[in-house]
Write an enzyme that holds these catalytic residues in place. Sequence first.
Site, PDB file in Angstrom:
ATOM      1  N   GLY A   1      50.252  35.008  50.896  1.00 35.29           N
ATOM      2  CA  GLY A   1      50.461  33.558  50.927  1.00 35.29           C
ATOM      3  C   GLY A   1      51.845  33.182  50.418  1.00 35.29           C
ATOM      4  O   GLY A   1      52.533  32.331  50.973  1.00 35.29           O
TER       5      GLY A   1
ATOM      6  N   ARG B   1      62.598  27.063  55.989  1.00 33.65           N
ATOM      7  CA  ARG B   1      61.754  26.317  55.029  1.00 33.65           C
ATOM      8  C   ARG B   1      61.344  27.166  53.826  1.00 33.65           C
ATOM      9  O   ARG B   1      60.308  26.921  53.211  1.00 33.65           O
ATOM     10  CB  ARG B   1      60.487  25.786  55.700  1.00 33.65           C
ATOM     11  CG  ARG B   1      60.769  24.696  56.711  1.00 33.65           C
ATOM     12  CD  ARG B   1      59.500  24.268  57.388  1.00 33.65           C
ATOM     13  NE  ARG B   1      59.792  23.268  58.398  1.00 33.65           N
ATOM     14  CZ  ARG B   1      59.327  22.028  58.363  1.00 33.65           C
ATOM     15  NH1 ARG B   1      58.553  21.628  57.402  1.00 33.65           N
ATOM     16  NH2 ARG B   1      59.631  21.190  59.327  1.00 33.65           N
TER      17      ARG B   1
ATOM     18  N   ARG C   1      48.715  40.909  37.615  1.00 38.06           N
ATOM     19  CA  ARG C   1      48.692  40.470  39.014  1.00 38.06           C
ATOM     20  C   ARG C   1      49.534  41.379  39.886  1.00 38.06           C
ATOM     21  O   ARG C   1      49.178  41.680  41.010  1.00 38.06           O
ATOM     22  CB  ARG C   1      49.181  39.021  39.135  1.00 38.06           C
ATOM     23  CG  ARG C   1      48.129  38.065  38.634  1.00 38.06           C
ATOM     24  CD  ARG C   1      48.548  36.622  38.735  1.00 38.06           C
ATOM     25  NE  ARG C   1      47.544  35.819  38.080  1.00 38.06           N
ATOM     26  CZ  ARG C   1      46.802  34.901  38.672  1.00 38.06           C
ATOM     27  NH1 ARG C   1      46.979  34.624  39.942  1.00 38.06           N
ATOM     28  NH2 ARG C   1      45.886  34.238  38.015  1.00 38.06           N
TER      29      ARG C   1
ATOM     30  N   ARG D   1      46.102  39.964  56.108  1.00 43.71           N
ATOM     31  CA  ARG D   1      46.351  39.063  54.976  1.00 43.71           C
ATOM     32  C   ARG D   1      46.155  39.836  53.688  1.00 43.71           C
ATOM     33  O   ARG D   1      45.163  40.562  53.518  1.00 43.71           O
ATOM     34  CB  ARG D   1      45.389  37.878  55.038  1.00 43.71           C
ATOM     35  CG  ARG D   1      45.260  37.133  53.731  1.00 43.71           C
ATOM     36  CD  ARG D   1      44.718  35.739  53.853  1.00 43.71           C
ATOM     37  NE  ARG D   1      44.212  35.240  52.586  1.00 43.71           N
ATOM     38  CZ  ARG D   1      44.961  34.931  51.520  1.00 43.71           C
ATOM     39  NH1 ARG D   1      46.281  35.070  51.565  1.00 43.71           N
ATOM     40  NH2 ARG D   1      44.413  34.479  50.412  1.00 43.71           N
TER      41      ARG D   1
ATOM     42  N   ARG E   1      56.107  36.924  47.061  1.00 41.73           N
ATOM     43  CA  ARG E   1      55.320  38.152  47.091  1.00 41.73           C
ATOM     44  C   ARG E   1      55.740  39.009  48.295  1.00 41.73           C
ATOM     45  O   ARG E   1      55.740  40.237  48.221  1.00 41.73           O
ATOM     46  CB  ARG E   1      53.830  37.834  47.200  1.00 41.73           C
ATOM     47  CG  ARG E   1      53.206  37.395  45.907  1.00 41.73           C
ATOM     48  CD  ARG E   1      52.921  38.633  45.063  1.00 41.73           C
ATOM     49  NE  ARG E   1      52.683  38.286  43.673  1.00 41.73           N
ATOM     50  CZ  ARG E   1      51.506  37.986  43.160  1.00 41.73           C
ATOM     51  NH1 ARG E   1      50.435  37.983  43.921  1.00 41.73           N
ATOM     52  NH2 ARG E   1      51.389  37.708  41.891  1.00 41.73           N
TER      53      ARG E   1
ATOM     54  N   ASP F   1      40.506  35.232  39.908  1.00 37.23           N
ATOM     55  CA  ASP F   1      39.789  34.363  38.970  1.00 37.23           C
ATOM     56  C   ASP F   1      38.328  34.350  39.389  1.00 37.23           C
ATOM     57  O   ASP F   1      37.989  34.843  40.468  1.00 37.23           O
ATOM     58  CB  ASP F   1      40.383  32.944  38.977  1.00 37.23           C
ATOM     59  CG  ASP F   1      40.487  32.369  40.371  1.00 37.23           C
ATOM     60  OD1 ASP F   1      41.547  32.530  40.998  1.00 37.23           O
ATOM     61  OD2 ASP F   1      39.494  31.806  40.857  1.00 37.23           O
TER      62      ASP F   1
ATOM     63  N   SER G   1      44.969  36.569  47.061  1.00 38.96           N
ATOM     64  CA  SER G   1      44.023  36.498  45.952  1.00 38.96           C
ATOM     65  C   SER G   1      42.835  35.636  46.353  1.00 38.96           C
ATOM     66  O   SER G   1      42.884  34.896  47.338  1.00 38.96           O
ATOM     67  CB  SER G   1      44.711  35.910  44.715  1.00 38.96           C
ATOM     68  OG  SER G   1      45.179  34.626  45.009  1.00 38.96           O
TER      69      SER G   1
HETATM   70  N1  HPA Z   1      39.760  28.800  45.456  1.00 45.87           N
HETATM   71  C1  HPA Z   1      40.485  28.886  46.578  1.00 45.87           C
HETATM   72  N2  HPA Z   1      41.421  29.808  46.741  1.00 45.87           N
HETATM   73  C2  HPA Z   1      41.627  30.686  45.736  1.00 45.87           C
HETATM   74  C3  HPA Z   1      40.895  30.647  44.567  1.00 45.87           C
HETATM   75  C4  HPA Z   1      39.907  29.655  44.412  1.00 45.87           C
HETATM   76  O1  HPA Z   1      39.202  29.569  43.388  1.00 45.87           O
HETATM   77  N3  HPA Z   1      41.349  31.644  43.769  1.00 45.87           N
HETATM   78  C5  HPA Z   1      42.327  32.273  44.448  1.00 45.87           C
HETATM   79  N4  HPA Z   1      42.494  31.699  45.640  1.00 45.87           N
END
Ligand code: HPA
Length: 236
Positions: free
Chosen positions: A20, A43, A217, A87, A24, A204, A90
Amino acid sequence: MTVHIGAEKGQIAETVLMPGDPYRAEWAAEKFLDDAVCVNKVRGMLGFTGTWRGNPVTIHGSGMGMPSLSIYANELIRDYGAKTLIRIGSCGGMQDAVKVRDVIIAMTASTLSTPSRGIFKELNFAPCADYGLLANAVATAKSRDVPYHVGGIYSSDVFYDERPDLTEQMERHGTLGVEMEAAELYILAARYGVRALAVLTVSDHLKTGEALPSEDRERSFGDMVEIALEAAFPDA
Ligand code: HPA
């Protein structure tokens, strides 16, 4: 050049890894590719092309969310001839068995909507990963002793979700994690007859509130890049 990608024809490899975050993409290109050159800056969405074990690879940011990914994936496939798109990103964990740092290899991705929703009308199309890529990624994760899960994820339109009722139903139905891009990537791959996969690190957790410390990370992200590259080139 396309509307959003400044690369010349021929500067994008058939295999594209899509994080994303454009930074990175830069980090992964510097760390994993040989002779990487920047092929897009339009951009601020950075893309790099180099080689991995002699195979041409592009690492190009997708931005956050399906509308952004859709722009780049459409142009990479239709204008530059990308054939394998993976892709790397995270996600938030949604099951007790899924721990922060684990890797999720997404077999399918549920959604409320994607940029492709309009063409499906009343059909609930089931976006799915390319089986060959998925099988290769599983074999790689296993051989590297990386804790991994294979199954369904949720591609959300919003990071700040206001539908705890839906989250509850998805958890109840075994959804492993939530992110914001995979479903549209899988739908575009199906539409254009190319291969796609999403390999995600749990950064997370929705149930425990735990989050991956920033120093961890980079290492987790590196694991994903290697799984993605080995999935694309299992014999390299
Ligand atoms: N929500 C949406 N996208 C994410 C999240 C999440 O909690 N964590 C990492 N990408």
